[in-house]
Design a protein around this motif. Structure first.
Motif, PDB file in Angstrom:
ATOM      1  N   HIS A 115       0.838  -1.203   0.000  1.00  0.00           N
ATOM      2  CA  HIS A 115       0.000   0.000   0.000  1.00  0.00           C
ATOM      3  C   HIS A 115       0.877   1.259   0.000  1.00  0.00           C
ATOM      4  CE1 HIS A 115      -3.887   2.000   1.381  1.00  0.00           C
ATOM      5  NE2 HIS A 115      -3.000   2.955   1.192  1.00  0.00           N
ATOM      6  N   HIS A 174       1.538   4.523  -2.845  1.00  0.00           N
ATOM      7  CA  HIS A 174       1.604   5.984  -2.653  1.00  0.00           C
ATOM      8  C   HIS A 174       2.840   6.530  -3.380  1.00  0.00           C
ATOM      9  CE1 HIS A 174      -1.299   7.117   0.697  1.00  0.00           C
ATOM     10  NE2 HIS A 174      -1.444   5.813   0.618  1.00  0.00           N
ATOM     11  N   CYS A 203      -6.180   9.161   2.851  1.00  0.00           N
ATOM     12  CA  CYS A 203      -6.175   7.703   2.748  1.00  0.00           C
ATOM     13  C   CYS A 203      -6.589   7.095   4.078  1.00  0.00           C
ATOM     14  CB  CYS A 203      -4.795   7.183   2.350  1.00  0.00           C
ATOM     15  SG  CYS A 203      -4.806   5.412   2.016  1.00  0.00           S
ATOM     16  N   HIS A 263      -0.325   1.674   6.551  1.00  0.00           N
ATOM     17  CA  HIS A 263       0.963   1.996   5.918  1.00  0.00           C
ATOM     18  C   HIS A 263       2.111   1.629   6.838  1.00  0.00           C
ATOM     19  CE1 HIS A 263      -2.210   4.819   4.706  1.00  0.00           C
ATOM     20  NE2 HIS A 263      -1.707   4.704   3.500  1.00  0.00           N
TER      21      HIS A 263
HETATM   22 ZN   LIG Z   1      -2.774   4.828   1.799  1.00  0.00          ZN
END
Ligand SMILES: [Zn+2]
Length: 239
Positions: A103, A107, A201, A205
């Motif tokens: 993930h 980004h 978001c 992360h």
């Molecule tokens: Zn994210």
């Protein structure tokens, strides 16, 4: 309502909780470390351990229809816990960490390819994004090199909250056209990768980009005349 513990600390692997309700579609806890499927990231798996030591296998996690309750789907044939029961929730951490790495890498990919994002999916140490990149020719090796350079900076990943109004005043923050940031609760969660990326978001992360490990570009596919799907793959373990 389920308190989403994963939102403030994605590194929690275990947490105690109380069974609030037993719905046909899943177990609702008062708090959880299990990420519910959404924003292109799959729902977490793991187990709930009861006081008597019995283990209930969680095969998926989803939001209830009101998005306030989080449902833990048990493996077929599981015996159901009683409301009020105390459980120790334990994540399938290997799986979750692979998703956190993937993930966060996506980004970074939006920083490497600064085009509108029309779709995406987080997998297990792999992922993909679709870009409206127009006529630009995308080069696998060049993208991988830039991506690994950003990973190598070991930049800090942090979060903060802004109001819906602040987000509305800064539409440039939204890169993903297909996944609208969840507004309506009055605040929006921003994820910042120091010096590299800033966008709303709700996912999980890693704390620093160095944890992502080595990345390769596994493929670039044409999804439409001006749309390209870029697939990335990560080393199985972090660097
Ligand atoms: Zn994210």
């Amino acid at each position: 309502m389920t308190e989403p513990l994963f939102r403030d600390d994605a590194y929690l692997r275990e947490a105690e909780a109380i069974v609030e309700a037993v719905d046909p579609s899943g177990i609702i806890l008062n708090r959880t470390i299990f990420y519910p499927q959404g924003g292109g990231q799959p729902g977490d798996r793991g187990e709930l351990i009861l006081d008597d030591g019995s283990r209930l296998v969680v095969v998926n996690t989803t939001y209830g229809s009101d998005r306030r309750a989080i449902l833990h789907t048990l493996a077929e044939g599981s015996s159901l816990p009683a409301p009020g029961a105390r459980v120790l929730a334990r994540l399938d951490w290997d799986l979750r960490f692979k998703r956190m790495r993937a993930h966060t890498a996506l980004h970074l990919l939006t920083a490497v390819l600064p085009y509108p994002v029309t779709g995406g999916a987080v997998g297990d140490a792999e992922g993909r994004l679709d870009f409206d990149s127009g006529e630009v020719a995308l080069d696998k090796a060049e993208i991988a090199e830039k991506l690994n350079s950003l990973i190598g900076r070991n930049a800090a990943v942090s979060m903060r909250w802004i109001s819906d109004d602040e987000l509305a005043a800064n539409p440039g923050l939204v890169k993903t056209m297909s996944v609208k940031p969840p507004t309506g609760t009055g605040r929006v969660r921003l994820i910042e990768i120091d010096g590299i990326d800033l966008q709303p978001c709700g996912g999980t992360h890693v704390r620093r980009t160095g944890e992502i490990g080595q990345a390769t570009v596994a493929g670039i596919e044409k999804k439409g005349r001006l749309n390209r799907r870029v697939r990335i793959a990560l080393s199985q373990n972090e660097a």
